[in-house]
Enzyme design. Structure first.
Site, PDB file in Angstrom:
ATOM      1  N   ASP A  14     -12.801 -13.216 -39.928  1.00  0.00           N
ATOM      2  CA  ASP A  14     -13.339 -13.792 -38.688  1.00  0.00           C
ATOM      3  C   ASP A  14     -13.549 -12.757 -37.587  1.00  0.00           C
ATOM      4  OD1 ASP A  14     -13.116 -16.228 -40.009  1.00  0.00           O
ATOM      5  OD2 ASP A  14     -11.051 -16.500 -39.322  1.00  0.00           O
ATOM      6  N   LYS A  17     -18.374 -10.924 -38.556  1.00  0.00           N
ATOM      7  CA  LYS A  17     -19.263 -10.306 -39.550  1.00  0.00           C
ATOM      8  C   LYS A  17     -20.642 -10.966 -39.554  1.00  0.00           C
ATOM      9  CE  LYS A  17     -16.201 -11.360 -42.691  1.00  0.00           C
ATOM     10  NZ  LYS A  17     -15.059 -11.758 -41.834  1.00  0.00           N
ATOM     11  N   GLY A  41     -16.487 -18.502 -43.352  1.00  0.00           N
ATOM     12  CA  GLY A  41     -17.205 -19.236 -42.304  1.00  0.00           C
ATOM     13  C   GLY A  41     -17.780 -18.191 -41.370  1.00  0.00           C
ATOM     14  N   HIS A  42     -19.082 -17.961 -41.450  1.00  0.00           N
ATOM     15  CA  HIS A  42     -19.728 -16.908 -40.667  1.00  0.00           C
ATOM     16  C   HIS A  42     -20.612 -17.552 -39.604  1.00  0.00           C
ATOM     17  CE1 HIS A  42     -19.192 -13.914 -44.250  1.00  0.00           C
ATOM     18  NE2 HIS A  42     -18.053 -14.336 -43.748  1.00  0.00           N
ATOM     19  N   GLN A 231     -14.245 -12.659 -45.884  1.00  0.00           N
ATOM     20  CA  GLN A 231     -12.820 -12.380 -45.691  1.00  0.00           C
ATOM     21  C   GLN A 231     -12.687 -10.965 -45.125  1.00  0.00           C
ATOM     22  OE1 GLN A 231     -13.610 -13.908 -49.122  1.00  0.00           O
ATOM     23  NE2 GLN A 231     -13.752 -15.563 -47.669  1.00  0.00           N
ATOM     24  N   ARG A 312      -6.266 -20.119 -35.096  1.00  0.00           N
ATOM     25  CA  ARG A 312      -5.919 -18.806 -35.646  1.00  0.00           C
ATOM     26  C   ARG A 312      -4.760 -18.234 -34.856  1.00  0.00           C
ATOM     27  NH1 ARG A 312     -12.226 -17.357 -35.145  1.00  0.00           N
ATOM     28  NH2 ARG A 312     -12.991 -18.330 -37.043  1.00  0.00           N
TER      29      ARG A 312
HETATM   30  P1  GDP Z   1     -16.863 -13.974 -39.441  1.00  0.00           P
HETATM   31  O1  GDP Z   1     -16.152 -14.830 -40.422  1.00  0.00           O
HETATM   32  O2  GDP Z   1     -16.384 -12.559 -39.485  1.00  0.00           O
HETATM   33  O3  GDP Z   1     -18.364 -14.054 -39.545  1.00  0.00           O
HETATM   34  O4  GDP Z   1     -16.470 -14.526 -37.987  1.00  0.00           O
HETATM   35  P2  GDP Z   1     -16.367 -16.078 -37.532  1.00  0.00           P
HETATM   36  O5  GDP Z   1     -17.742 -16.589 -37.314  1.00  0.00           O
HETATM   37  O6  GDP Z   1     -15.467 -16.833 -38.419  1.00  0.00           O
HETATM   38  O7  GDP Z   1     -15.569 -15.914 -36.175  1.00  0.00           O
HETATM   39  C1  GDP Z   1     -16.047 -15.140 -35.120  1.00  0.00           C
HETATM   40  C2  GDP Z   1     -16.129 -16.019 -33.876  1.00  0.00           C
HETATM   41  O8  GDP Z   1     -16.274 -15.227 -32.727  1.00  0.00           O
HETATM   42  C3  GDP Z   1     -17.337 -16.954 -33.875  1.00  0.00           C
HETATM   43  O9  GDP Z   1     -17.015 -18.118 -33.186  1.00  0.00           O
HETATM   44  C4  GDP Z   1     -18.381 -16.135 -33.107  1.00  0.00           C
HETATM   45  O10 GDP Z   1     -19.356 -16.950 -32.492  1.00  0.00           O
HETATM   46  C5  GDP Z   1     -17.521 -15.457 -32.079  1.00  0.00           C
HETATM   47  N1  GDP Z   1     -17.982 -14.133 -31.637  1.00  0.00           N
HETATM   48  C6  GDP Z   1     -18.547 -13.134 -32.356  1.00  0.00           C
HETATM   49  N2  GDP Z   1     -18.705 -12.029 -31.608  1.00  0.00           N
HETATM   50  C7  GDP Z   1     -18.241 -12.333 -30.379  1.00  0.00           C
HETATM   51  C8  GDP Z   1     -18.104 -11.580 -29.169  1.00  0.00           C
HETATM   52  O11 GDP Z   1     -18.425 -10.411 -29.077  1.00  0.00           O
HETATM   53  N3  GDP Z   1     -17.531 -12.229 -28.099  1.00  0.00           N
HETATM   54  C9  GDP Z   1     -17.124 -13.527 -28.182  1.00  0.00           C
HETATM   55  N4  GDP Z   1     -16.570 -14.075 -27.105  1.00  0.00           N
HETATM   56  N5  GDP Z   1     -17.236 -14.259 -29.307  1.00  0.00           N
HETATM   57  C10 GDP Z   1     -17.772 -13.661 -30.392  1.00  0.00           C
HETATM   58  P1  IMO Z   2     -14.351 -15.140 -43.277  1.00  0.00           P
HETATM   59  O1  IMO Z   2     -15.374 -14.639 -44.251  1.00  0.00           O
HETATM   60  C1  IMO Z   2     -10.152 -15.853 -42.356  1.00  0.00           C
HETATM   61  C2  IMO Z   2      -7.533 -16.901 -45.708  1.00  0.00           C
HETATM   62  C3  IMO Z   2      -6.978 -18.297 -45.757  1.00  0.00           C
HETATM   63  C4  IMO Z   2      -5.692 -18.059 -46.508  1.00  0.00           C
HETATM   64  C5  IMO Z   2      -6.059 -16.972 -47.502  1.00  0.00           C
HETATM   65  C6  IMO Z   2      -6.415 -17.484 -48.876  1.00  0.00           C
HETATM   66  O2  IMO Z   2     -14.824 -16.264 -42.434  1.00  0.00           O
HETATM   67  O3  IMO Z   2     -13.760 -14.003 -42.497  1.00  0.00           O
HETATM   68  P2  IMO Z   2      -8.400 -18.849 -49.967  1.00  0.00           P
HETATM   69  O4  IMO Z   2      -9.133 -20.081 -49.523  1.00  0.00           O
HETATM   70  O5  IMO Z   2      -9.275 -17.660 -50.105  1.00  0.00           O
HETATM   71  O6  IMO Z   2      -7.554 -19.103 -51.160  1.00  0.00           O
HETATM   72  O7  IMO Z   2      -7.371 -18.529 -48.768  1.00  0.00           O
HETATM   73  O8  IMO Z   2      -7.185 -16.302 -46.946  1.00  0.00           O
HETATM   74  N1  IMO Z   2      -9.002 -16.825 -45.610  1.00  0.00           N
HETATM   75  C7  IMO Z   2      -9.673 -16.471 -44.511  1.00  0.00           C
HETATM   76  N2  IMO Z   2      -9.219 -16.191 -43.255  1.00  0.00           N
HETATM   77  N3  IMO Z   2     -11.469 -15.750 -42.642  1.00  0.00           N
HETATM   78  C8  IMO Z   2     -11.940 -16.005 -43.881  1.00  0.00           C
HETATM   79  O9  IMO Z   2     -13.216 -15.781 -44.221  1.00  0.00           O
HETATM   80  C9  IMO Z   2     -11.023 -16.429 -44.876  1.00  0.00           C
HETATM   81  N4  IMO Z   2     -11.136 -16.787 -46.171  1.00  0.00           N
HETATM   82  C10 IMO Z   2      -9.892 -17.009 -46.611  1.00  0.00           C
HETATM   83  O10 IMO Z   2      -6.778 -18.805 -44.468  1.00  0.00           O
HETATM   84  O11 IMO Z   2      -4.727 -17.519 -45.636  1.00  0.00           O
HETATM   85 MG    MG Z   3     -15.045 -16.632 -40.455  1.00  0.00          MG
END
Ligand code: GDP
Ligand code: IMO
Ligand code: MG
Length: 431
Positions: A14, A17, A41-42, A231, A312
């Site tokens: 998270d 990416k 979840g991107h 991840q 988180r």
């Molecule tokens: P990913 O899994 O690495 O793609 O990241 P996620 O989408 O799960 O989580 C990142 C969260 O931070 C999302 O809600 C984005 O909209 C938010 N986000 C990304 N970059 C920024 C930033 O520079 N500032 C803020 N405030 N939010 C951000």
């Molecule tokens: P993105 O791509 C954050 C965590 C889960 C759990 C462990 C194993 O959005 O960054 P699984 O379902 O793979 O068996 O879970 O890994 N986890 C993540 N945490 N971002 C993710 O993906 C994750 N995908 C799995 O919370 O601790």
């Molecule tokens: Mg994510």
């Protein structure tokens, strides 16, 4: 020789990416996922709308670019169908620019059941899985029982499905799991299986390709390819905080096996890190803050899982973990996200080493899960101003730049860009 660039998370996921991939996609011809599945979840944001992708690569909104789900990815057909339908509602027809590897493995409904059964059996030692069936599906892949996307079109698909399903039901009952009481999205197993089978029709509308040939041909033709990680480093099956990890190789090496490219074809490696740190699910997290500051990071950063909605855990940026991530992945460029979350902080801290039983180390110890790690924290003065409206890296507050310079110094890797809001437009490249 044209090389494939890699973008991946350096912490516990998270990091942002999806957002950075979306921003970089105009520079590439192809965006390819190489591992993970709907546990990801991107989040992408533009034009005032938020989009969350799970299996589909984050380049999908750029219609003229090709997106590929590689062989290392796991596909859950019903989640895939939901994602495709969400995109259709937004006027995006993914059949036009999304290819699927024949060799990607399928997540069956009973894999999801086994995920729940395994977690239940672990009792207090739960991983905190997203319960999307990731562990059980990769287990079947390595045990050579898995069913792949290309198998959907073969005559023995139904028989193989039935046999694997039977095996899962036997295992679940052995674990004492309540199969009859189990629900996915409010549906019984039988109901979900029906929806899953129907969703195969959506999957079949896509081109199934020999993605290893496709990618290598693209590179031979001089096309630019970006591999999108899911991840992150610290959730890697080999080098993460085992057993509190996911079940795939999330690291650069995973690109070779998850797409079929040779190590010599890896180009730049872009590592994404937040300016602080988060973790969702169980497992060690040395810099976690269980205080008001941790709470503020969670609330101001909207740190709730994009896949599960779980809050988180939050803490300071962890340099020993980041250095480890740079080493394992060969990171060439850092992207720092979300410093804006700390705009109002008087002090911002950085963990530069671990103290374990009075001994300082900057290495990740084997006993990471149990060692009494005390983070050694360096304080930085907060920048105490909004970053809204800043459009150039140089125009960032000096105190934030000092914090960023310390990250570069500590990791030995240059920062390529900083992201200062969820929106696509707010990524400031350093040069
Ligand atoms: P990913 O899994 O690495 O793609 O990241 P996620 O989408 O799960 O989580 C990142 C969260 O931070 C999302 O809600 C984005 O909209 C938010 N986000 C990304 N970059 C920024 C930033 O520079 N500032 C803020 N405030 N939010 C951000
Ligand atoms: P993105 O791509 C954050 C965590 C889960 C759990 C462990 C194993 O959005 O960054 P699984 O379902 O793979 O068996 O879970 O890994 N986890 C993540 N945490 N971002 C993710 O993906 C994750 N995908 C799995 O919370 O601790
Ligand atoms: Mg994510």
């Amino acid at each position: 020789m044209t090389k494939i660039d890699v973008l991946l998370g350096l912490q516990w996921g998270d990091e942002g990416k999806g957002k950075i991939v979306d921003v970089l996609t105009p520079r590439y011809d192809v965006v390819a996922r190489f591992q993970g599945g709907p546990n990801a979840g991107h989040t992408l944001e533009f034009g005032g709308t938020k989009h969350v992708l799970h299996i589909i690569p984050s380049g999908i909104f750029h219609r003229e670019k090709t997106n590929l789900i590689g062989n290392g990815v796991l596909i859950e057909p019903r989640i895939f169908r939901q994602e495709i339908e969400e995109l259709e509602k937004k006027g995006v027809d993914a059949t036009k620019n999304l290819l699927v590897s024949q060799k990607a493995h399928l997540i069956l409904p009973t894999h999801r059941m086994m995920d729940a059964a395994n977690e239940q059996a672990k009792g207090g030692a739960k991983i905190g899985s997203t319960l999307k069936g990731i562990g059980p599906a990769y287990t079947d892949k390595t045990a050579r029982n898995g069913i792949r996307v290309g198998d959907i079109l073969t005559a023995d698909f139904d028989a193989r499905y039935a046999s694997l399903r039977e095996q899962h039901l036997r295992s679940a009952r052995t674990l004492g799991f309540d199969v009859e009481g189990f629900r996915i999205d409010g549906m019984t197993l039988a109901e979900y299986e029906k929806a899953w089978m129907e969703s195969l029709e959506t999957l079949k509308r896509f081109r199934f390709v020999a993605s290893e040939y496709f990618i290598n041909r693209c590179l031979d033709e001089g096309k630019k390819v970006l591999a999108e990680g899911a991840q992150a480093m610290m959730l890697d099956i080999d080098f993460g905080t085992y057993p509190f990890v996911t079940s795939s190789n999330t690291i650069t090496a995973g690109v070779c096996t998850g797409l079929g490219v040779a190590p010599s074809r890896i180009g730049r490696v872009m590592g994404i890190t937040k300016a602080y740190c988060t973790r969702v699910g169980a497992g060690p997290f040395p810099t976690q803050l269980d205080d008001e500051t941790g709470h503020q990071l969670c609330e101001l950063g909207h740190e709730y899982g994009a896949t599960t909605g779980r809050p988180r855990r939050c803490g300071w940026i962890d340099l020993p973990a980041l250095r480890y991530a740079c080493m394992i992945n060969g990171v060439t460029d850092l992207f720092v996200t979300k410093p804006d979350v700390m705009n109002d902080f008087d002090t911002v801290k950085m963990c530069t080493a671990y103290s374990i039983d009075g001994r300082q180390t900057d290495e990740i110890p084997f006993e990471y899960n149990t060692a009494p790690i005390v983070p050694v924290l360096t304080p930085f003065q907060g920048w105490k101003q909004s970053l809204a409206g800043i459009t150039a890296y140089d125009a960032l507050p000096e105190r934030l730049k000092a914090f960023l310079a310390a990250i570069e110094r500590e990791t030995g890797v240059n920062i390529a860009a900083v992201s200062i809001s969820p929106d696509r437009k707010d990524v400031l490249f350093k040069e």
